[in-house]
Design an enzyme around this catalytic site. Structure first.
Site, PDB file in Angstrom:
ATOM      1  N   SER A 119       0.818  -1.214   0.000  1.00  7.05           N
ATOM      2  CA  SER A 119       0.000   0.000   0.000  1.00  7.05           C
ATOM      3  C   SER A 119       0.850   1.263   0.000  1.00  7.05           C
ATOM      4  O   SER A 119       1.939   1.310   0.589  1.00  7.05           O
ATOM      5  CB  SER A 119      -0.922   0.014   1.215  1.00  7.05           C
ATOM      6  N   GLU A 234      -3.094 -13.913   1.785  1.00 10.62           N
ATOM      7  CA  GLU A 234      -3.354 -13.049   2.934  1.00 10.62           C
ATOM      8  C   GLU A 234      -4.800 -13.159   3.381  1.00 10.62           C
ATOM      9  O   GLU A 234      -5.089 -13.248   4.580  1.00 10.62           O
ATOM     10  CB  GLU A 234      -3.025 -11.600   2.574  1.00 10.62           C
TER      11      GLU A 234
END
Length: 396
Positions: A119, A234
Site C-alpha cells: 500500500s 493473505e
C-alpha cells in the site's frame, strides 16, 4: 501415491523417529526448528528440500499436534504472520530454486521476520496505482518511494515489495515484485499511531534502496500476477479460524456466560445469529484450506476475509453492549510498537476499536465484494476506461 491412511501412519512414524533423535527437552530451540525443517516436517505439503515431503495439506494439522503433544518448541506464527502466510507461499510458487533455498528456511524458523510493502498513500484499494519506482542499474534495482500501513516493518529483515518498473505501459503491466532487504540504509521506518493507541503499523520511506536482481520474484512486469497470489494467501490467512468458538465469537460467548444479569432476549437472538454465522465461516474456511493447491489459493479467500471483518465488528460491538458501562473503560492508551497483534487481546474497548481496521487491511471490504462478484460469481466486470492507458499518461 499411497492412500492417506498409509501416508498418515508413515508420517506418524517419521515424527516419532525425529523426536527420538532430537529430544525436545534437550535440544536448543533454533537447532530443533532447523532440524525439523530439514527433515521435511515444517510444511509437510511443501516439496522435499523446502521444509516438506510433498504430502497432502490435510496432514499438516496432525504433524503439528504430534509435536505439540511431545512438548516440542514451535514457531512463532503471530510475530511472523506475513512471512508464513504470505511471503512463503508466494516464494514457493514463483521463486527460483535459489530463492527458495535462501529464504524459506530462516522464514519458517523465525530467524527472518517479513513485512509487506504494498500500500501507498495514493495506492491503497487500487494497488495497481503504485508509484514507487524501481530502476534497473546493472545487476540491481534502485527503488524510491513511500509505502504505508506496513505491519511489523520495525521488526522485519525482509519485505515483499511491489514497485513500478515501466511507466510506459498500462498500469497493471508495469509492476514488478521484489524481495526487499529492510536493513538497507535507504529504508526509513516511522510509526503510525492508531485509534487503539498502539503503533502497530508504519510508514516506510525508500530512498535509493538497492535490491539485487536475484531478489526479483517472477518476471519483470509480472508483479500484478504475483501480488494477486500473495493477496489471496493473505485473505485466507486473515479470514480463517480453526477451532469452534475461537476468535471474537469465543470472547463474546464467554462474556455472555459470565454476565447473566446483562442478558436480554434481543441480545440473545443477535448472539445466536452471529454464532451460527461464525460457525458457517469456520467450516467454509476449513473446506477452502483443504482445496488449496500448493501455494495457489483462489479468489474465494476474499469471501473468508470479508466475513471475518464483518463478524469481528459486529461481535465486538455486541460485547460492548453486553458489558454496559464496563465496556467503556479503556485500560491503556500508551503508544507501543508491538511485536505481534492479537485481534482478541486486551479488553473489550481495544477489541472494538481494533476491529474497525479489519474491513480495511488485507483488502477493503468494497474491493473484496468486487472480487467475489467478478471472479467467484462470474458477474460482469465494471468498465475500466483506463485499462489501455500507459501509467505515465494516467499520472498527468
Amino acid at each position: 501415491m499411497a492412500d492417506e491412511t498409509t501416508l498418515r501412519e508413515e508420517l506418524r512414524q517419521r515424527v516419532a523417529d525425529f523426536l527420538a533423535a532430537h529430544d525436545p527437552a534437550g535440544t536448543e530451540r533454533l537447532a530443533f526448528l532447523r532440524a525439523r525443517y530439514d527433515a521435511g516436517l515444517a510444511w509437510v505439503f511443501f516439496p522435499e528440500g523446502h521444509g516438506g515431503l510433498g504430502l497432502p495439506r490435510t496432514l499438516q494439522a496432525e504433524v503439528d499436534q504430534l509435536f505439540k503433544e511431545a512438548g516440542a518448541p514451535d514457531i512463532d506464527r503471530e510475530s511472523n504472520g506475513i512471512g508464513l502466510g504470505m511471503a512463503a507461499p508466494t516464494i514457493l510458487r514463483f521463486g527460483t530454486e535459489e530463492q527458495k533455498k535462501r529464504f524459506l528456511r530462516p522464514l519458517w524458523t523465525g530467524e527472518e521476520v517479513w513485512c509487506q510493502l504494498f500500500s501507498e498513500p495514493g495506492a491503497g484499494s487500487d494497488l495497481a496505482a503504485v508509484a514507487t519506482r524501481a530502476v534497473r542499474e546493472g545487476d540491481s534495482w534502485v527503488v524510491n518511494g513511500q509505502k504505508v500501513w506496513t505491519s511489523n516493518a520495525h521488526n522485519a529483515k525482509f519485505a515483499i515489495l511491489v514497485a513500478r518498473t515501466n511507466p510506459d505501459v498500462p498500469k497493471h503491466q508495469g509492476i514488478t515484485y521484489f524481495l526487499c532487504p529492510m536493513t538497507d540504509p535507504g529504508v526509513d521506518v516511522r510509526p503510525l499511531r492508531q485509534i487503539t493507541g498502539e503503533a502497530e503499523f508504519n510508514e516506510v520511506f525508500l530512498t535509493d534502496v538497492r535490491i539485487p536482481d536475484s531478489q526479483r520474484l517472477g518476471a519483470e512486469g509480472e508483479g500484478w500476477k504475483v501480488a494477486n497470489a500473495t493477496l489471496n494467501s493473505e485473505r485466507v490467512a486473515i479470514g480463517g479460524s480453526v477451532a469452534r468458538e475461537s476468535g471474537m465469537v469465543g470472547v463474546v460467548s464467554r462474556t455472555w456466560r459470565e454476565h447473566p444479569d446483562r442478558r436480554t432476549p434481543e441480545l440473545h437472538e443477535r448472539l445466536l445469529r452471529l454464532w451460527v454465522d461464525a460457525e458457517v465461516a469456520r467450516i467454509t474456511g476449513q473446506r477452502l484450506r483443504q482445496k488449496l493447491a500448493l501455494g495457489q489459493p483462489g479468489p474465494e479467500g476474499a469471501a473468508a476475509k470479508l466475513t471475518f471483518a464483518r463478524l469481528a465488528q459486529q461481535l465486538s460491538g455486541l460485547e460492548l453492549e453486553l458489558l454496559g458501562e464496563d465496556g467503556l473503560r479503556y485500560s491503556d492508551w500508551t503508544e507501543v510498537r508491538p511485536v505481534r497483534v492479537d485481534f482478541t487481546g486486551r479488553d473489550a474497548g481495544y477489541r472494538y476499536l481494533r476491529a474497525k481496521g479489519n474491513s480495511i487491511e488485507g483488502g477493503t471490504s468494497e474491493i473484496l465484494r468486487n472480487i467475489i462478484a467478478e471472479r467467484v460469481l462470474g458477474l460482469p466486470a465494471e468498465p475500466r476506461v483506463d485499462k489501455d492507458i500507459p501509467w505515465k499518461e494516467l499520472r498527468k
